[in-house]
Scaffold this motif. Structure first.
Motif, PDB file in Angstrom:
ATOM      1  N   ILE A 112      52.381  30.179  38.566  1.00 19.44           N
ATOM      2  CA  ILE A 112      51.388  30.150  37.707  1.00 19.44           C
ATOM      3  C   ILE A 112      50.210  29.051  38.024  1.00 19.44           C
ATOM      4  O   ILE A 112      48.900  29.317  38.028  1.00 19.44           O
ATOM      5  CB  ILE A 112      51.675  30.058  36.150  1.00 19.44           C
ATOM      6  N   ASP A 113      50.895  27.864  38.624  1.00 19.73           N
ATOM      7  CA  ASP A 113      49.850  26.914  38.816  1.00 19.73           C
ATOM      8  C   ASP A 113      49.055  27.075  40.049  1.00 19.73           C
ATOM      9  O   ASP A 113      47.890  27.153  39.940  1.00 19.73           O
ATOM     10  CB  ASP A 113      50.714  25.536  39.335  1.00 19.73           C
ATOM     11  N   ALA A 114      49.579  27.926  41.073  1.00 21.42           N
ATOM     12  CA  ALA A 114      49.050  28.415  42.341  1.00 21.42           C
ATOM     13  C   ALA A 114      47.944  29.361  41.758  1.00 21.42           C
ATOM     14  O   ALA A 114      46.807  29.389  42.278  1.00 21.42           O
ATOM     15  CB  ALA A 114      50.100  29.016  43.293  1.00 21.42           C
ATOM     16  N   ALA A 154      49.261  35.802  48.714  1.00 26.38           N
ATOM     17  CA  ALA A 154      50.017  36.957  48.305  1.00 26.38           C
ATOM     18  C   ALA A 154      50.023  37.167  46.829  1.00 26.38           C
ATOM     19  O   ALA A 154      50.425  38.167  46.186  1.00 26.38           O
ATOM     20  CB  ALA A 154      51.369  36.701  48.810  1.00 26.38           C
ATOM     21  N   LEU A 155      49.625  35.922  46.204  1.00 25.12           N
ATOM     22  CA  LEU A 155      49.938  36.044  44.589  1.00 25.12           C
ATOM     23  C   LEU A 155      49.270  37.228  43.705  1.00 25.12           C
ATOM     24  O   LEU A 155      49.817  37.865  42.933  1.00 25.12           O
ATOM     25  CB  LEU A 155      49.431  34.828  43.945  1.00 25.12           C
ATOM     26  N   PRO A 156      47.915  37.395  44.259  1.00 22.26           N
ATOM     27  CA  PRO A 156      47.227  38.620  43.347  1.00 22.26           C
ATOM     28  C   PRO A 156      47.854  39.912  43.582  1.00 22.26           C
ATOM     29  O   PRO A 156      47.824  40.732  42.815  1.00 22.26           O
ATOM     30  CB  PRO A 156      45.663  38.269  43.831  1.00 22.26           C
ATOM     31  N   ARG A 157      48.254  40.106  44.822  1.00 21.53           N
ATOM     32  CA  ARG A 157      48.972  41.427  45.221  1.00 21.53           C
ATOM     33  C   ARG A 157      50.261  41.723  44.189  1.00 21.53           C
ATOM     34  O   ARG A 157      50.531  42.533  43.721  1.00 21.53           O
ATOM     35  CB  ARG A 157      49.258  41.468  46.576  1.00 21.53           C
ATOM     36  N   THR A 158      50.978  40.433  44.393  1.00 25.95           N
ATOM     37  CA  THR A 158      52.303  40.571  43.496  1.00 25.95           C
ATOM     38  C   THR A 158      51.854  40.666  41.904  1.00 25.95           C
ATOM     39  O   THR A 158      52.752  41.454  41.202  1.00 25.95           O
ATOM     40  CB  THR A 158      53.090  39.117  43.642  1.00 25.95           C
ATOM     41  N   LEU A 159      50.844  40.009  41.366  1.00 31.36           N
ATOM     42  CA  LEU A 159      50.325  40.245  40.040  1.00 31.36           C
ATOM     43  C   LEU A 159      49.876  41.669  39.726  1.00 31.36           C
ATOM     44  O   LEU A 159      50.394  42.338  38.693  1.00 31.36           O
ATOM     45  CB  LEU A 159      49.172  39.474  39.689  1.00 31.36           C
ATOM     46  N   ALA A 160      49.247  42.418  40.691  1.00 29.28           N
ATOM     47  CA  ALA A 160      48.759  43.646  40.670  1.00 29.28           C
ATOM     48  C   ALA A 160      49.794  44.390  40.735  1.00 29.28           C
ATOM     49  O   ALA A 160      49.808  45.556  39.860  1.00 29.28           O
ATOM     50  CB  ALA A 160      47.986  43.955  41.759  1.00 29.28           C
ATOM     51  N   GLU A 161      51.197  44.194  41.201  1.00 29.38           N
ATOM     52  CA  GLU A 161      52.074  45.042  41.159  1.00 29.38           C
ATOM     53  C   GLU A 161      53.303  44.769  40.129  1.00 29.38           C
ATOM     54  O   GLU A 161      53.647  45.738  39.861  1.00 29.38           O
ATOM     55  CB  GLU A 161      53.030  44.964  42.508  1.00 29.38           C
ATOM     56  N   LEU A 162      53.335  43.496  39.630  1.00 26.47           N
ATOM     57  CA  LEU A 162      54.380  43.247  38.919  1.00 26.47           C
ATOM     58  C   LEU A 162      54.259  42.724  37.642  1.00 26.47           C
ATOM     59  O   LEU A 162      54.817  42.697  36.617  1.00 26.47           O
ATOM     60  CB  LEU A 162      55.302  42.291  39.641  1.00 26.47           C
ATOM     61  N   ALA A 163      52.769  42.283  37.341  1.00 24.64           N
ATOM     62  CA  ALA A 163      52.432  41.946  35.724  1.00 24.64           C
ATOM     63  C   ALA A 163      52.461  42.962  34.876  1.00 24.64           C
ATOM     64  O   ALA A 163      52.218  44.108  35.488  1.00 24.64           O
ATOM     65  CB  ALA A 163      51.137  40.923  36.003  1.00 24.64           C
ATOM     66  N   PRO A 164      52.907  42.591  33.674  1.00 26.42           N
ATOM     67  CA  PRO A 164      52.827  43.599  32.731  1.00 26.42           C
ATOM     68  C   PRO A 164      51.277  44.370  32.720  1.00 26.42           C
ATOM     69  O   PRO A 164      50.367  43.323  32.959  1.00 26.42           O
ATOM     70  CB  PRO A 164      53.090  43.049  31.417  1.00 26.42           C
ATOM     71  N   PRO A 165      50.899  45.423  32.068  1.00 22.94           N
ATOM     72  CA  PRO A 165      49.541  45.788  32.099  1.00 22.94           C
ATOM     73  C   PRO A 165      48.890  44.976  31.091  1.00 22.94           C
ATOM     74  O   PRO A 165      49.487  44.538  30.137  1.00 22.94           O
ATOM     75  CB  PRO A 165      49.630  47.202  31.435  1.00 22.94           C
ATOM     76  N   GLY A 166      47.723  44.427  31.616  1.00 23.00           N
ATOM     77  CA  GLY A 166      46.888  43.529  30.868  1.00 23.00           C
ATOM     78  C   GLY A 166      46.058  42.653  31.751  1.00 23.00           C
ATOM     79  O   GLY A 166      45.801  42.930  32.645  1.00 23.00           O
ATOM     80  N   PRO A 167      45.384  41.534  31.218  1.00 22.64           N
ATOM     81  CA  PRO A 167      44.493  40.756  31.861  1.00 22.64           C
ATOM     82  C   PRO A 167      44.998  40.409  33.135  1.00 22.64           C
ATOM     83  O   PRO A 167      44.229  40.178  34.362  1.00 22.64           O
ATOM     84  CB  PRO A 167      44.081  39.508  30.788  1.00 22.64           C
ATOM     85  N   LEU A 168      46.282  39.873  33.243  1.00 23.38           N
ATOM     86  CA  LEU A 168      46.843  39.296  34.438  1.00 23.38           C
ATOM     87  C   LEU A 168      46.871  40.299  35.593  1.00 23.38           C
ATOM     88  O   LEU A 168      46.372  39.999  36.698  1.00 23.38           O
ATOM     89  CB  LEU A 168      48.159  38.670  34.255  1.00 23.38           C
TER      90      LEU A 168
END
Ligand SMILES: Nc1ncnc2c1ncn2[C@@H]1O[C@H](COP(=O)(O)OP(=O)(O)O)[C@@H](O)[C@H]1O
Ligand SMILES: [Mg+2]
Length: 307
Positions: A112-114, A154-168
Motif C-alpha cells: 500500500i505504501d508503494a 506491476a501493482l496497478p495490474r494486481t489491483l485491477a485484477e484482485l482488489a474488490p470492486p471499488g475505487p482501488l
C-alpha cells in the motif's frame, strides 16, 4: 509520438547508475521544450534540489523552475493526498486517514505504501484542471532500482485484477491503462557500460516486455567518458619516438584504450540482449554535480533523442 511527447516517463535501473541525475536532466529538457513538467523522486533525503540548485524539495508538488515542478514523495504524504482525492473532502479524508486504526490497517496491507507513491505519480499524469486540460504535460518518475521498480510497476495490474470492486480497483485499472499505453508512457532504463548493470538492464528489459508488456524503447547509457584521443595517435607517439612506451602518459593512454575495449564489449552485449537503441550521456568530471552539469546531460539527451 516520441519520448518528448510522452505523458509518463519512468526512469529506472540498477542502484547508483544515475537515475536521479538523468531524471533531473530529462526534467530540464522537457521544461525547456515548453512542457509543463513534474519530476517525482522517492528518496529518504531530497536529492533533486542540489542538482537543480533550487530550495529543498518536499513531499508536495512545488514549482521550482519555469514549467517545472518537483516533489520528493513520501508514502505518508502521498497516502494522505490519495485519501483526499478519493474522498474529495479534506475533512473526511483527514478523519479517515489520521485515524490510528486506519493507519495500522493500511500499514498492514502489503504494497500500500508503494501504491501511494505510484498512485500519486500516475495520478498527476492523468490529472486535469477544471477546464479538462491536463495539469502536466509530462510526469517523470525517478523510480526505485530495478527489482523494486518492477514490483511497483506491476501493482496497478494486481489491483485491477484482485482488489474488490471499488475505487482501488478502478484506479488500478486506469493507471495500468496509462502505463501500458505506448503512446503515453515510456519506461527508460539507465545503465553504465559495466557487466553487472548491463546484465541487470537486460533482465529489466526482458521483464518489462515479457511479463508486464510495458513500453520500453531505448536504453540510456550514463557516464560515458569523452574519447580524447584515438589508439593510432598513441601508437604514433611511440613509433615516432615522441614518448617512450613506459612514459606515464602513454601507460595512462593504454589503460584508457583497454577500458574502452571493455566498454565496447558491454555495449555489444547490451545491444545483443535487448535489441534496443542506445543513447549516450556524458560522464561529467566534477566533484558534485550542479545544474550546469545536469544541463550538459540534458543537451546530450536532446541530441540523442530527436523529436
Ligand atoms: N553523467 C554523470 N557523470 C558524473 N557523475 C555522475 C553522472 N551521473 C551520475 N553521477 C554521479 O553518480 C552518483 C549516483 O548518481 P544518482 O543519480 O544519484 O544515481 P541513482 O539515482 O541511480 O542512485 C552520484 O554521485 C552522481 O553525482
Ligand atoms: Mg536516486
Amino acid at each position: 509520438m516520441g519520448l518528448w511527447d510522452r505523458r509518463m516517463i519512468v526512469v529506472t535501473g540498477k542502484g547508483g547508475v544515475g537515475k536521479t541525475t538523468v531524471s533531473a536532466a530529462l526534467a530540464l529538457a522537457c521544461a525547456r521544450r515548453g512542457r509543463r513538467t513534474l519530476v517525482a523522486s522517492v528518496h529518504p533525503k531530497d536529492r533533486l534540489s542540489p542538482l537543480l540548485e533550487v530550495p529543498r524539495i518536499g513531499p508536495h508538488n512545488t514549482p521550482v523552475l519555469p514549467n517545472l515542478e518537483a516533489v520528493n514523495m513520501t508514502p505518508e504524504a502521498a497516502m494522505a493526498e490519495y485519501g483526499r482525492m478519493v474522498f474529495r473532502f479534506r475533512v473526511v479524508s483527514h478523519v479517515i486517514f489520521e485515524n490510528h486504526l486506519v493507519k495500522a490497517f493500511l500499514r498492514a496491507v502489503p504494497g500500500i505504501d508503494a501504491w501511494a507513491l505510484l498512485g500519486k505519480a500516475t495520478y498527476h499524469a492523468i490529472e486535469a484542471d477544471g477546464a479538462g486540460r491536463p495539469r502536466y504535460d509530462t510526469v517523470i518518475l525517478d523510480a526505485p532500482a530495478t527489482g523494486h521498480a518492477l514490483s511497483l510497476l506491476a501493482l496497478p495490474r494486481t489491483l485491477a485484477e484482485l482488489a474488490p470492486p471499488g475505487p482501488l480497483r478502478r484506479d488500478g485499472q486506469e493507471r495500468w491503462d496509462l502505463l501500458a499505453d505506448p503512446e503515453r508512457t515510456e519506461v527508460l532504463p539507465v545503465t553504465l557500460l559495466e557487466e553487472m548493470p548491463v546484465s541487470e538492464t537486460a533482465e529489466l528489459v526482458e521483464r518489462l516486455r515479457g511479463d508486464l508488456r510495458l513500453p520500453v524503447r531505448r536504453v540510456l547509457i550514463n557516464a560515458v567518458p569523452e574519447r580524447t584521443f584515438e589508439a593510432e595517435e598513441v601508437e604514433r607517439a611511440v613509433t615516432e619516438g615522441l614518448a617512450p612506451p613506459d612514459h606515464p602518459l602513454i601507460r595512462a593512454a593504454a589503460w584508457d584504450l583497454h577500458r574502452r575495449r571493455l566498454e565496447d564489449e558491454q555495449r555489444g552485449r547490451l545491444a545483443a540482449l535487448t535489441g534496443l537503441p542506445q543513447v549516450d550521456l556524458p560522464l561529467i568530471c566534477q566533484g558534485r554535480l550542479r545544474r550546469a552539469c545536469v544541463e550538459r546531460i540534458a543537451a546530450a539527451l536532446e541530441q540523442g533523442v530527436p523529436a
